[in-house]
Write a protein that holds these residues in place. Structure first.
Motif, PDB file in Angstrom:
ATOM      1  N   ALA A   8       0.829  -1.210   0.000  1.00  0.00           N
ATOM      2  CA  ALA A   8       0.000   0.000   0.000  1.00  0.00           C
ATOM      3  C   ALA A   8       0.858   1.252   0.000  1.00  0.00           C
ATOM      4  O   ALA A   8       0.554   2.231   0.682  1.00  0.00           O
ATOM      5  CB  ALA A   8      -0.951  -0.001   1.192  1.00  0.00           C
ATOM      6  N   GLY A   9       1.958   1.210  -0.757  1.00  0.00           N
ATOM      7  CA  GLY A   9       2.770   2.409  -0.948  1.00  0.00           C
ATOM      8  C   GLY A   9       2.180   3.251  -2.068  1.00  0.00           C
ATOM      9  O   GLY A   9       1.040   3.043  -2.500  1.00  0.00           O
ATOM     10  N   ILE A  10       2.968   4.192  -2.565  1.00  0.00           N
ATOM     11  CA  ILE A  10       2.460   5.100  -3.594  1.00  0.00           C
ATOM     12  C   ILE A  10       2.101   4.340  -4.866  1.00  0.00           C
ATOM     13  O   ILE A  10       1.047   4.561  -5.457  1.00  0.00           O
ATOM     14  CB  ILE A  10       3.488   6.229  -3.836  1.00  0.00           C
ATOM     15  CG1 ILE A  10       3.467   7.166  -2.626  1.00  0.00           C
ATOM     16  CG2 ILE A  10       3.184   7.003  -5.115  1.00  0.00           C
ATOM     17  CD1 ILE A  10       4.701   8.000  -2.449  1.00  0.00           C
ATOM     18  N   GLY A  11       2.963   3.397  -5.278  1.00  0.00           N
ATOM     19  CA  GLY A  11       2.683   2.616  -6.487  1.00  0.00           C
ATOM     20  C   GLY A  11       1.454   1.736  -6.347  1.00  0.00           C
ATOM     21  O   GLY A  11       0.589   1.708  -7.233  1.00  0.00           O
ATOM     22  N   GLY A  12       1.355   1.025  -5.235  1.00  0.00           N
ATOM     23  CA  GLY A  12       0.232   0.106  -5.026  1.00  0.00           C
ATOM     24  C   GLY A  12      -1.108   0.819  -4.947  1.00  0.00           C
ATOM     25  O   GLY A  12      -2.102   0.384  -5.548  1.00  0.00           O
ATOM     26  N   LEU A  13      -1.151   1.937  -4.214  1.00  0.00           N
ATOM     27  CA  LEU A  13      -2.409   2.680  -4.068  1.00  0.00           C
ATOM     28  C   LEU A  13      -2.808   3.344  -5.388  1.00  0.00           C
ATOM     29  O   LEU A  13      -3.986   3.364  -5.749  1.00  0.00           O
ATOM     30  CB  LEU A  13      -2.283   3.726  -2.955  1.00  0.00           C
ATOM     31  CG  LEU A  13      -2.103   3.153  -1.538  1.00  0.00           C
ATOM     32  CD1 LEU A  13      -1.805   4.274  -0.540  1.00  0.00           C
ATOM     33  CD2 LEU A  13      -3.330   2.346  -1.092  1.00  0.00           C
ATOM     34  N   THR A  14      -1.814   3.878  -6.121  1.00  0.00           N
ATOM     35  CA  THR A  14      -2.123   4.476  -7.427  1.00  0.00           C
ATOM     36  C   THR A  14      -2.618   3.410  -8.393  1.00  0.00           C
ATOM     37  O   THR A  14      -3.537   3.650  -9.190  1.00  0.00           O
ATOM     38  CB  THR A  14      -0.893   5.197  -8.010  1.00  0.00           C
ATOM     39  OG1 THR A  14      -0.407   6.149  -7.057  1.00  0.00           O
ATOM     40  CG2 THR A  14      -1.235   5.936  -9.299  1.00  0.00           C
TER      41      THR A  14
END
Length: 378
Positions: A8-14
């Protein structure tokens, strides 16, 4: 068709937001129990800001960020060597932003909860293992098994998905550079929306930029060893000590920016090695692939890590929406070469750190923009 995203970092959430916008169901699993706004300042290049704007996050993003108008290169005495216009001032379609990583993650998380529902992110759900067949993927997390049509490893530098796909990947590669980072209340930033890049002798470099009305983020880098494999891995949250940083930067006088005060007044200093990995020949297989740092860890020198993860997310969603069965392969084909070029450009940029003349700096920054395709608007 549910896509399971690990991380759930920036890549995963985006990625979750992009898939949802494309009409594809997404669920995010995250190892930590509680998502707290950790980290310090990061930069989002115009092409990434364009992607987030397309997701309807432009106004929210503008509210929590500082729009960077210029990079100012100088020496340790504060003499300006070269100034490069950035973002809208540099003729781009979108701004370039400096933002607190935790605030950006919180913004993305709020949007995921709002659009995909509160059940879309499962915290305390570390990925233990997965298996796949022609019909789908089964992922094991503590106490449960989750079925999905595809699994995306967006689980960062120490990715469990990557380790499982590439068990013989070897150690991280270290540039020989030690990095310290911090942020301090320092009053209004000189120039307001400048990023200062100061370079001293033998590869010492200090970068400073505002990430709030009076909060200034800084990164200090010193070459301490020859490049090579990093035994024992890297810890992103090792506490650093102000006196160690001051040993290298305490005598720097940039005039407009009080470097020693900035370092001494930082409530928290983090220290870590500058690392990356060689690009993989393939990222994933079948119904499983990688995204962001899990796919292409790169030196944090071109302000490109988070930006590349955001572009990954958009291309992934686009390709899966076009043809789900071929989407992962098409995504990987599009992004593997593009990100390998950025990894190489970041290494080149880091090696050219001793450039002194304005002409040389201009050439390096232009070459970097071209190599990373930052001049191309989607």
């Amino acid at each position: 068709m549910r896509v399971l995203i690990a991380g759930a970092g920036i890549g995963g959430l985006t990625a979750a937001l992009s898939l949802h916008a494309a009409g594809i169901e997404a669920t995010v699993i995250e190892a930590v129990r509680e998502l707290r706004p950790l980290g310090l300042g990061i930069n989002l290049l115009p092409h990434a800001v364009g992607e987030l704007t397309a997701l309807g996050l432009g106004e929210d993003l503008a509210r929590i960020s500082v729009a960077t108008a210029e990079n100012v290169y100088c020496d340790p005495s504060g003499n300006t060597l070269f100034t490069e216009a950035r973002g809208l001032a540099g003729g781009y379609r979108w701004p370039q932003y400096s933002v607190h990583r935790g605030r950006l993650q919180a913004l993305l998380l709020a949007a995921v909860y709002d659009r995909l529902g509160p059940q879309a992110v499962r915290t305390g759900a570390r990925l233990l293992d997965f298996e796949q067949d022609a019909d789908g993927v089964r992922a094991r997390v503590p106490g449960a098994e989750i079925e999905a049509a595809a699994l995306i490893g967006a689980d960062g530098l120490h990715s469990a998905v990557r380790a499982r796909l590439h068990p013989d990947q070897g150690p991280l590669l270290w540039s020989g550079v030690r990095m310290w980072r911090g942020a301090a209340e320092a009053g209004p930033f000189p120039g307001g929306r400048s990023m200062i890049i100061a370079r001293g002798p033998s590869g010492a470099e200090l970068i400073a930029y505002p990430i709030g009305p009076s909060l200034v983020n800084w990164v200090a880098m010193v070459t301490v060893a020859e490049p090579g494999p990093l035994p024992g891995g890297a810890d992103w949250n090792s506490p650093g000590r102000a006196d160690e940083v001051l040993e290298h930067f305490g005598a720097w006088d940039l005039g407009r920016l009080d470097v020693p005060a900035l370092i001494e007044n930082s409530p928290e200093i983090l220290e870590y090695p500058m690392v990356d990995r060689d690009p993989l020949p393939t990222w994933g297989e079948g119904r499983v692939t990688l995204l962001g740092d899990a796919a292409h860890p790169m030196y944090p020198v071109g302000a490109n890590g988070a930006s590349q993860a955001i572009v990954d997310a958009r291309v992934l969603a686009e390709e899966l929406a076009r043809d789900f069965s071929r989407g992962l392969a098409a995504y990987e084909k599009a992004r593997r070469e593009a990100t390998a070029a950025v990894v190489a450009a970041n290494r080149e940029m880091q090696r050219s750190g001793d450039a002194r003349s304005p002409e040389e700096l201009a050439r390096i920054t232009t070459t970097y923009r071209r190599a990373t395709r930052a001049d191309h608007h989607h």
